[in-house]
Scaffold this motif. Structure first.
Motif, PDB file in Angstrom:
ATOM      1  N   ALA A 242     120.662  -7.442   3.477  1.00 16.21           N
ATOM      2  CA  ALA A 242     121.123  -8.610   2.037  1.00 16.21           C
ATOM      3  C   ALA A 242     122.102  -8.472   1.163  1.00 16.21           C
ATOM      4  CB  ALA A 242     120.090  -9.181   1.983  1.00 16.21           C
ATOM      5  N   GLY A 243     121.005  -7.424   0.468  1.00 12.87           N
ATOM      6  CA  GLY A 243     122.101  -6.809  -0.895  1.00 12.87           C
ATOM      7  C   GLY A 243     123.684  -6.334  -0.501  1.00 12.87           C
ATOM      8  N   TRP A 244     123.713  -5.582   0.434  1.00 14.52           N
ATOM      9  CA  TRP A 244     124.716  -5.233   1.328  1.00 14.52           C
ATOM     10  C   TRP A 244     125.498  -5.628   1.661  1.00 14.52           C
ATOM     11  CZ3 TRP A 244     125.831  -5.012   6.450  1.00 14.52           C
ATOM     12  CH2 TRP A 244     127.168  -4.939   6.769  1.00 14.52           C
ATOM     13  N   ALA A 245     125.341  -7.060   2.266  1.00 12.62           N
ATOM     14  CA  ALA A 245     125.993  -7.822   3.289  1.00 12.62           C
ATOM     15  C   ALA A 245     126.689  -9.009   1.855  1.00 12.62           C
ATOM     16  CB  ALA A 245     125.435  -8.782   4.360  1.00 12.62           C
ATOM     17  N   GLY A 246     125.794 -10.207   0.497  1.00 15.23           N
ATOM     18  CA  GLY A 246     125.909 -10.957   0.233  1.00 15.23           C
ATOM     19  C   GLY A 246     124.940 -12.024   0.660  1.00 15.23           C
ATOM     20  N   PRO A 248     121.175 -12.599   3.594  1.00 12.39           N
ATOM     21  CA  PRO A 248     120.592 -12.083   4.797  1.00 12.39           C
ATOM     22  C   PRO A 248     120.900 -12.187   5.583  1.00 12.39           C
ATOM     23  CG  PRO A 248     118.748 -13.796   3.729  1.00 12.39           C
ATOM     24  CD  PRO A 248     120.153 -13.088   1.822  1.00 12.39           C
ATOM     25  N   ASP A 249     121.889 -14.286   5.747  1.00 12.71           N
ATOM     26  CA  ASP A 249     122.644 -15.135   6.392  1.00 12.71           C
ATOM     27  C   ASP A 249     123.860 -14.038   6.519  1.00 12.71           C
ATOM     28  OD1 ASP A 249     119.981 -17.148   6.892  1.00 12.71           O
ATOM     29  OD2 ASP A 249     121.598 -18.168   5.732  1.00 12.71           O
ATOM     30  N   ARG A 250     124.788 -13.877   5.644  1.00 10.31           N
ATOM     31  CA  ARG A 250     125.746 -12.911   5.871  1.00 10.31           C
ATOM     32  C   ARG A 250     125.160 -11.405   6.831  1.00 10.31           C
ATOM     33  NH1 ARG A 250     130.201 -13.554   2.612  1.00 10.31           N
ATOM     34  NH2 ARG A 250     130.188 -11.399   2.233  1.00 10.31           N
ATOM     35  N   ALA A 251     124.187 -11.115   6.660  1.00 14.93           N
ATOM     36  CA  ALA A 251     123.675  -9.859   7.081  1.00 14.93           C
ATOM     37  C   ALA A 251     123.227  -9.919   8.833  1.00 14.93           C
ATOM     38  CB  ALA A 251     122.815  -9.063   6.078  1.00 14.93           C
ATOM     39  N   ALA A 252     122.713 -11.553   8.531  1.00 17.17           N
ATOM     40  CA  ALA A 252     122.748 -11.575   9.669  1.00 17.17           C
ATOM     41  C   ALA A 252     123.737 -11.943  11.192  1.00 17.17           C
ATOM     42  CB  ALA A 252     121.635 -12.849  10.202  1.00 17.17           C
ATOM     43  N   LEU A 255     125.279  -8.291  12.291  1.00 16.93           N
ATOM     44  CA  LEU A 255     124.483  -7.449  12.577  1.00 16.93           C
ATOM     45  C   LEU A 255     124.951  -8.298  13.723  1.00 16.93           C
ATOM     46  CD1 LEU A 255     121.147  -7.522  10.318  1.00 16.93           C
ATOM     47  CD2 LEU A 255     122.354  -5.404  11.252  1.00 16.93           C
ATOM     48  N   THR A 256     124.533  -9.627  14.189  1.00 16.83           N
ATOM     49  CA  THR A 256     124.816  -9.879  15.223  1.00 16.83           C
ATOM     50  C   THR A 256     126.423  -9.798  16.082  1.00 16.83           C
ATOM     51  OG1 THR A 256     123.561 -11.936  14.517  1.00 16.83           O
ATOM     52  CG2 THR A 256     124.762 -12.406  16.983  1.00 16.83           C
ATOM     53  N   ALA A 257     126.765 -10.082  14.767  1.00 15.92           N
ATOM     54  CA  ALA A 257     128.554  -9.512  15.076  1.00 15.92           C
ATOM     55  C   ALA A 257     128.602  -8.388  16.135  1.00 15.92           C
ATOM     56  CB  ALA A 257     129.586  -9.768  14.703  1.00 15.92           C
ATOM     57  N   ALA A 258     128.136  -6.904  15.487  1.00 10.78           N
ATOM     58  CA  ALA A 258     127.927  -5.360  16.298  1.00 10.78           C
ATOM     59  C   ALA A 258     126.751  -5.390  17.086  1.00 10.78           C
ATOM     60  CB  ALA A 258     127.219  -5.328  15.163  1.00 10.78           C
ATOM     61  N   GLY A 259     126.293  -6.442  17.815  1.00 13.55           N
ATOM     62  CA  GLY A 259     125.401  -5.921  18.740  1.00 13.55           C
ATOM     63  C   GLY A 259     124.210  -5.484  18.522  1.00 13.55           C
ATOM     64  N   VAL A 260     123.351  -5.660  16.963  1.00 14.35           N
ATOM     65  CA  VAL A 260     121.993  -5.507  16.465  1.00 14.35           C
ATOM     66  C   VAL A 260     121.403  -6.564  15.975  1.00 14.35           C
ATOM     67  CG1 VAL A 260     120.577  -4.151  14.793  1.00 14.35           C
ATOM     68  CG2 VAL A 260     123.291  -3.337  15.978  1.00 14.35           C
ATOM     69  N   ALA A 281     131.163  -6.287   9.094  1.00 20.71           N
ATOM     70  CA  ALA A 281     130.777  -6.146   7.905  1.00 20.71           C
ATOM     71  C   ALA A 281     131.737  -7.266   6.889  1.00 20.71           C
ATOM     72  CB  ALA A 281     131.027  -4.972   6.481  1.00 20.71           C
ATOM     73  N   PRO A 282     131.420  -8.346   6.510  1.00 23.61           N
ATOM     74  CA  PRO A 282     131.946  -9.207   5.785  1.00 23.61           C
ATOM     75  C   PRO A 282     132.596  -8.788   4.829  1.00 23.61           C
ATOM     76  CG  PRO A 282     129.662  -9.891   5.236  1.00 23.61           C
ATOM     77  CD  PRO A 282     130.172  -8.484   6.399  1.00 23.61           C
ATOM     78  N   ALA A 283     133.441 -10.088   4.086  1.00 26.06           N
ATOM     79  CA  ALA A 283     133.898  -9.436   2.803  1.00 26.06           C
ATOM     80  C   ALA A 283     133.754  -9.056   2.150  1.00 26.06           C
ATOM     81  CB  ALA A 283     136.040 -10.789   2.639  1.00 26.06           C
ATOM     82  N   GLY A 284     133.605  -8.484   0.997  1.00 24.46           N
ATOM     83  CA  GLY A 284     132.758  -8.658  -0.572  1.00 24.46           C
ATOM     84  C   GLY A 284     131.818  -7.097  -0.402  1.00 24.46           C
ATOM     85  N   THR A 285     131.872  -6.585   0.919  1.00 26.80           N
ATOM     86  CA  THR A 285     130.093  -5.789   0.836  1.00 26.80           C
ATOM     87  C   THR A 285     130.527  -4.316   0.543  1.00 26.80           C
ATOM     88  OG1 THR A 285     131.082  -5.328   2.928  1.00 26.80           O
ATOM     89  CG2 THR A 285     129.764  -6.765   3.316  1.00 26.80           C
ATOM     90  N   ARG A 286     129.538  -4.580  -0.449  1.00 31.48           N
ATOM     91  CA  ARG A 286     129.266  -3.262  -0.965  1.00 31.48           C
ATOM     92  C   ARG A 286     129.649  -1.420  -0.348  1.00 31.48           C
ATOM     93  NH1 ARG A 286     123.851  -2.937  -4.767  1.00 31.48           N
ATOM     94  NH2 ARG A 286     122.860  -2.650  -2.219  1.00 31.48           N
TER      95      ARG A 286
END
Length: 289
Positions: A242-246, A248-252, A255-260, A281-286
């Motif tokens: 969640a912190g990396w992606a900005g 939990p929804d952006r992280a999910a 992950l879904t886009a990556a097939g995970v 990864a969505p834009a703006g990730t660390r």
């Protein structure tokens, strides 16, 4: 392979140099010739190999490497040991001594330019326990000419480096080494072959370098995902990233886009899956430094 150092020679040499092994530098000197022979054999070196040895210390392993390699770069941070190594090698290695280059340097800071003549193809070393993983990862990152290697590290660290997904000890070192190479255990080494005797067993890790799993994703982006996933390894990836992606929804979504599965945990993922997440990864990730 002649002229190797035994326990008496190691202690005599250390006494003459006024050297006392220090925990700060992670110094445990190998004094068993059979262990040196075992390491050199397991490394699978050819006369075409240019070996990088980190932490040669008093020269035990160096003397074993010189007869079988085309050249040896020895990187030693201790100025006394670095200064004494050429004399030790000249005394014990005969004509093979001409194939040694000693670098008084920190292995965590060396780069390809410093080791360019000739460029190293193999890493073979008894690594200081306190910096073993950072040293291996740094050298693989800055030395693209490395093709294979064999390192001796603390047994616990060896287990982590060769662990696969699903293992209890699978973690950041496992995944990051897998980015660069395929690793395997090459055996255990008992404490009594060292001076001073450590209170842990050591392990040999052999590796063969390969191309990164994905050429379209920068290593730093992949490693940022790995660091985030294992920072809170008990959490699901949806929460851990969640912190990396900005969020939990952006992280999910990534992950879904990556097939995970967003409900999975980092310890179950391969390096290829981590790369797929970074690519999604969505834009703006660390990004890792």
């Amino acid at each position: 392979m002649t002229g190797l150092l035994g326990p008496a020679e190691i202690r005599e040499l250390a006494a003459r140099l006024g050297v006392a092994p220090t925990k700060k530098l992670g110094q445990n000197f190998v004094h068993d010739p059979n262990t040196v022979r075992r390491i050199v054999t397991a490394a699978g070196l050819t006369p075409d190999d240019v070996v990088l040895e980190v932490g040669p210390g008093l020269g035990s392993l160096t003397l074993g490497l010189l007869p079988v390699a085309g050249h040896v770069h020895a990187v030693e941070i201790d100025p006394v040991l670095a200064g004494a190594l050429p004399e030790t090698v000249a005394r014990h290695a005969g004509a093979d001594a001409d194939r040694l280059t000693v670098h008084r340097a920190d292995a965590l800071r060396v780069d390809a330019a410093e080791l360019a003549d000739p460029p190293p193809t193999a890493l073979v070393a008894n690594l200081p326990y306190n910096v073993a993983v950072p040293v291996v990862l740094h050298l693989l990152a800055v030395l693209p000419t490395l093709r294979h290697g064999l390192v001796m590290v603390q047994k616990e660290v060896a287990d982590r480096l060769v662990a696969g997904p699903g293992s209890k000890v699978y973690g950041i070192p496992s995944v990051k080494l897998a980015w660069y190479a395929q690793a395997r255990s090459a055996g255990k080494v008992p404490p009594n072959v060292f001076w001073p005797v450590p209170n842990v067993d050591s392990g040999l890790v052999a590796f063969t370098c390969h191309e990164p799993p994905r050429a379209d994703v920068p290593r730093k982006q992949v490693f940022a995902v790995v660091d985030a996933a294992f920072a809170q390894r008990r959490k699901t990836l949806r929460a851990a990233l969640a912190g990396w992606a900005g969020g939990p929804d952006r992280a999910a979504a990534a992950l879904t886009a990556a097939g995970v599965d967003p409900g999975a945990r980092g310890e179950s993922l391969t390096v290829e899956q981590f790369a797929a997440i970074a690519a999604s990864a969505p834009a703006g990730t660390r990004t890792a430094k």
